[in-house]
Design a protein around this motif. Structure first.
Motif, PDB file in Angstrom:
ATOM      1  N   GLU A 179       1.394  -1.566   0.268  1.00 26.31           N
ATOM      2  CA  GLU A 179      -0.254  -0.267   0.026  1.00 26.31           C
ATOM      3  C   GLU A 179       0.678   1.098  -0.186  1.00 26.31           C
ATOM      4  O   GLU A 179       0.835   2.310  -0.309  1.00 26.31           O
ATOM      5  N   LEU A 180       1.953   1.453   0.767  1.00 28.96           N
ATOM      6  CA  LEU A 180       2.876   2.835   0.963  1.00 28.96           C
ATOM      7  C   LEU A 180       3.612   2.417  -0.291  1.00 28.96           C
ATOM      8  O   LEU A 180       3.335   4.137  -0.961  1.00 28.96           O
ATOM      9  N   CYS A 181       4.094   1.024  -1.256  1.00 25.64           N
ATOM     10  CA  CYS A 181       4.682   1.112  -2.411  1.00 25.64           C
ATOM     11  C   CYS A 181       4.006   2.301  -3.924  1.00 25.64           C
ATOM     12  O   CYS A 181       3.726   2.931  -4.721  1.00 25.64           O
ATOM     13  N   THR A 182       2.467   1.864  -3.494  1.00 24.57           N
ATOM     14  CA  THR A 182       1.302   2.169  -4.943  1.00 24.57           C
ATOM     15  C   THR A 182       0.342   3.305  -4.954  1.00 24.57           C
ATOM     16  O   THR A 182       0.456   4.362  -5.300  1.00 24.57           O
ATOM     17  N   SER A 183       0.872   3.810  -2.854  1.00 27.21           N
ATOM     18  CA  SER A 183      -0.692   4.542  -2.929  1.00 27.21           C
ATOM     19  C   SER A 183       0.414   6.217  -1.969  1.00 27.21           C
ATOM     20  O   SER A 183      -0.487   7.572  -1.457  1.00 27.21           O
ATOM     21  N   GLY A 184       1.484   5.593  -1.354  1.00 28.26           N
ATOM     22  CA  GLY A 184       2.600   6.537  -0.314  1.00 28.26           C
ATOM     23  C   GLY A 184       2.151   7.081   1.121  1.00 28.26           C
ATOM     24  O   GLY A 184       2.948   7.669   1.502  1.00 28.26           O
ATOM     25  N   TYR A 185       0.946   6.162   1.723  1.00 25.04           N
ATOM     26  CA  TYR A 185       0.733   6.017   2.601  1.00 25.04           C
ATOM     27  C   TYR A 185      -0.100   4.898   3.075  1.00 25.04           C
ATOM     28  O   TYR A 185      -0.908   4.230   2.579  1.00 25.04           O
ATOM     29  N   ALA A 186      -0.029   5.122   4.628  1.00 28.39           N
ATOM     30  CA  ALA A 186      -0.566   3.650   5.092  1.00 28.39           C
ATOM     31  C   ALA A 186      -0.099   3.872   6.422  1.00 28.39           C
ATOM     32  O   ALA A 186      -0.049   4.193   7.341  1.00 28.39           O
ATOM     33  N   GLU A 187      -2.269   3.470   6.797  1.00 26.81           N
ATOM     34  CA  GLU A 187      -2.434   2.801   8.993  1.00 26.81           C
ATOM     35  C   GLU A 187      -1.306   1.947   8.836  1.00 26.81           C
ATOM     36  O   GLU A 187      -1.790   0.566   8.971  1.00 26.81           O
ATOM     37  N   VAL A 188      -0.505   1.927  10.420  1.00 25.85           N
ATOM     38  CA  VAL A 188       0.425   0.944  10.814  1.00 25.85           C
ATOM     39  C   VAL A 188       0.034   1.436  12.001  1.00 25.85           C
ATOM     40  O   VAL A 188      -0.040   1.875  12.584  1.00 25.85           O
ATOM     41  N   PRO A 189       0.422   0.313  12.320  1.00 24.07           N
ATOM     42  CA  PRO A 189      -0.104  -0.332  13.878  1.00 24.07           C
ATOM     43  C   PRO A 189       1.604  -0.168  14.912  1.00 24.07           C
ATOM     44  O   PRO A 189       2.077   0.054  14.274  1.00 24.07           O
ATOM     45  N   VAL A 190       0.923   0.606  15.713  1.00 22.46           N
ATOM     46  CA  VAL A 190       1.297   0.381  17.362  1.00 22.46           C
ATOM     47  C   VAL A 190       1.826  -0.301  18.208  1.00 22.46           C
ATOM     48  O   VAL A 190       0.867  -0.711  18.607  1.00 22.46           O
ATOM     49  N   TYR A 191       2.957  -1.201  18.348  1.00 26.35           N
ATOM     50  CA  TYR A 191       3.383  -1.766  19.224  1.00 26.35           C
ATOM     51  C   TYR A 191       4.586  -1.859  20.408  1.00 26.35           C
ATOM     52  O   TYR A 191       4.969  -1.326  20.338  1.00 26.35           O
ATOM     53  N   GLU A 192       3.609  -2.219  21.274  1.00 33.97           N
ATOM     54  CA  GLU A 192       4.723  -1.596  22.673  1.00 33.97           C
ATOM     55  C   GLU A 192       5.050  -3.286  23.169  1.00 33.97           C
ATOM     56  O   GLU A 192       3.896  -3.962  23.487  1.00 33.97           O
ATOM     57  N   ILE A 193       6.134  -3.736  22.893  1.00 32.02           N
ATOM     58  CA  ILE A 193       7.080  -5.074  22.831  1.00 32.02           C
ATOM     59  C   ILE A 193       6.889  -4.424  24.800  1.00 32.02           C
ATOM     60  O   ILE A 193       6.214  -6.130  24.774  1.00 32.02           O
ATOM     61  N   ALA A 194       6.492  -4.164  25.228  1.00 29.69           N
ATOM     62  CA  ALA A 194       6.172  -4.010  27.233  1.00 29.69           C
ATOM     63  C   ALA A 194       4.852  -4.927  27.337  1.00 29.69           C
ATOM     64  O   ALA A 194       5.175  -5.340  28.412  1.00 29.69           O
ATOM     65  N   ARG A 195       4.428  -4.497  27.034  1.00 29.07           N
ATOM     66  CA  ARG A 195       2.832  -4.496  26.714  1.00 29.07           C
ATOM     67  C   ARG A 195       2.544  -5.732  26.424  1.00 29.07           C
ATOM     68  O   ARG A 195       1.270  -6.540  26.287  1.00 29.07           O
ATOM     69  N   ASN A 196       3.538  -6.069  25.747  1.00 23.24           N
ATOM     70  CA  ASN A 196       3.047  -7.535  24.747  1.00 23.24           C
ATOM     71  C   ASN A 196       2.088  -7.181  23.835  1.00 23.24           C
ATOM     72  O   ASN A 196       0.921  -8.104  23.500  1.00 23.24           O
ATOM     73  N   GLY A 197       1.460  -6.150  23.280  1.00 25.40           N
ATOM     74  CA  GLY A 197       0.511  -5.747  22.258  1.00 25.40           C
ATOM     75  C   GLY A 197       0.703  -4.857  21.102  1.00 25.40           C
ATOM     76  O   GLY A 197       1.141  -3.937  21.699  1.00 25.40           O
ATOM     77  N   ARG A 198      -0.608  -4.431  20.399  1.00 25.96           N
ATOM     78  CA  ARG A 198      -0.229  -3.183  20.081  1.00 25.96           C
ATOM     79  C   ARG A 198      -1.131  -2.454  20.803  1.00 25.96           C
ATOM     80  O   ARG A 198      -2.364  -2.751  21.783  1.00 25.96           O
ATOM     81  N   GLY A 209      -2.514   0.950  20.025  1.00 22.42           N
ATOM     82  CA  GLY A 209      -2.745   2.546  18.349  1.00 22.42           C
ATOM     83  C   GLY A 209      -2.253   1.951  17.320  1.00 22.42           C
ATOM     84  O   GLY A 209      -1.811   0.730  16.863  1.00 22.42           O
ATOM     85  N   SER A 210      -2.457   3.305  16.764  1.00 22.34           N
ATOM     86  CA  SER A 210      -1.715   3.048  15.305  1.00 22.34           C
ATOM     87  C   SER A 210      -1.742   4.048  14.708  1.00 22.34           C
ATOM     88  O   SER A 210      -1.550   5.350  15.245  1.00 22.34           O
ATOM     89  N   HIS A 211      -0.811   4.484  13.576  1.00 20.44           N
ATOM     90  CA  HIS A 211      -0.206   5.817  13.118  1.00 20.44           C
ATOM     91  C   HIS A 211      -0.025   5.921  12.193  1.00 20.44           C
ATOM     92  O   HIS A 211       0.019   4.992  11.119  1.00 20.44           O
ATOM     93  N   VAL A 212      -0.298   6.638  11.416  1.00 22.50           N
ATOM     94  CA  VAL A 212      -0.159   6.973   8.994  1.00 22.50           C
ATOM     95  C   VAL A 212       1.073   7.141   9.081  1.00 22.50           C
ATOM     96  O   VAL A 212       1.600   8.231   9.709  1.00 22.50           O
ATOM     97  N   VAL A 213       1.787   6.092   7.982  1.00 19.29           N
ATOM     98  CA  VAL A 213       2.983   6.755   7.695  1.00 19.29           C
ATOM     99  C   VAL A 213       2.537   7.486   5.803  1.00 19.29           C
ATOM    100  O   VAL A 213       1.778   6.646   5.725  1.00 19.29           O
TER     101      VAL A 213
END
Length: 202
Positions: free
Chosen positions: A73-92, A94-98
């Motif tokens: 999606e990034l290669c074709t459209s130039g942006y994508a919503e991506v999860p934010v993973y916290e290793i200390a919490r063992n899980g996602r 939230g998310s952010h847009v690249v």
């Protein structure tokens, strides 16, 4: 295709994230595609002092199809919503847009990055793939100090895990090379990427 990806693989602590940031290119953190800690399909360690704990260094602990879909999606459209993973919490958590903001190149880095190289090349998304590596003792110390600073896991778990990864570093590097990555130091890769960036924008 608007952009292509530079894949940075290599052992945890080898300097992939630091190199990605240093390039100044947009970055997709592949470690954000880990499975949640409650996922019953997570692999477990079967040997050693950490036996029974989740094996976060096993490729079955992340979601390569999700990572590839986002990368495409990034290669074709130039942006994508991506999860934010916290290793200390063992899980996602939230998310952010690249956003690539028109950049013809971007970086995707993570400890399982080598597993998407073939698919990226087949789809015409790949600009280059590197396995970033340093001496095992250097990688061990950098990984340990980072993980302790970020409180990723209990200290004893981190030390035991780090020693096991140090002993296994040659295997990790060999696997990445076999899957299409070029072995390199962070400095060598940086200069290669700088030349690639200049050629892409000239």
């Amino acid at each position: 295709m608007q952009s292509r990806v530079i894949v940075l693989a290599g052992p945890s602590g080898a300097g992939k994230s630091r190199l990605a940031e240093r390039t100044g290119l947009p970055v997709l953190r592949l470690d954000d595609f880990y499975k949640d800690g409650s996922d019953p399909t997570l692999p477990r360690l079967t040997e050693g002092a950490n036996a029974g704990l989740v094996d976060w260094d096993h490729p079955d602990s992340w979601l390569p199809d999700d990572a590839l879909a986002t990368l495409s999606e990034l290669c074709t459209s130039g942006y994508a919503e991506v999860p934010v993973y916290e290793i200390a919490r063992n899980g996602r958590c939230g998310s952010h847009v690249v956003h690539l903001d028109g950049s013809p190149l971007f970086v995707a880095e993570g400890i399982f990055a080598q597993d998407i190289v073939a698919a990226c090349e087949e789809a015409g998304l790949l600009a280059a793939a590197y396995c970033v590596t340093q001496r095992p003792v250097v990688t061990f110390w950098r990984r340990l100090t980072r993980d302790l600073r970020e409180r990723r896991k209990p200290p004893l778990v981190l030390v035991r895990r780090g020693l096991a990864l140090m002993r296994n570093q040659r295997v990790v590097v060999a696997d990445a090379v076999a899957k299409g990555c070029r072995r390199t130091t962070p400095e060598q890769a940086f200069h290669d990427i700088e030349r690639m960036r200049e050629n892409a924008t000239s």
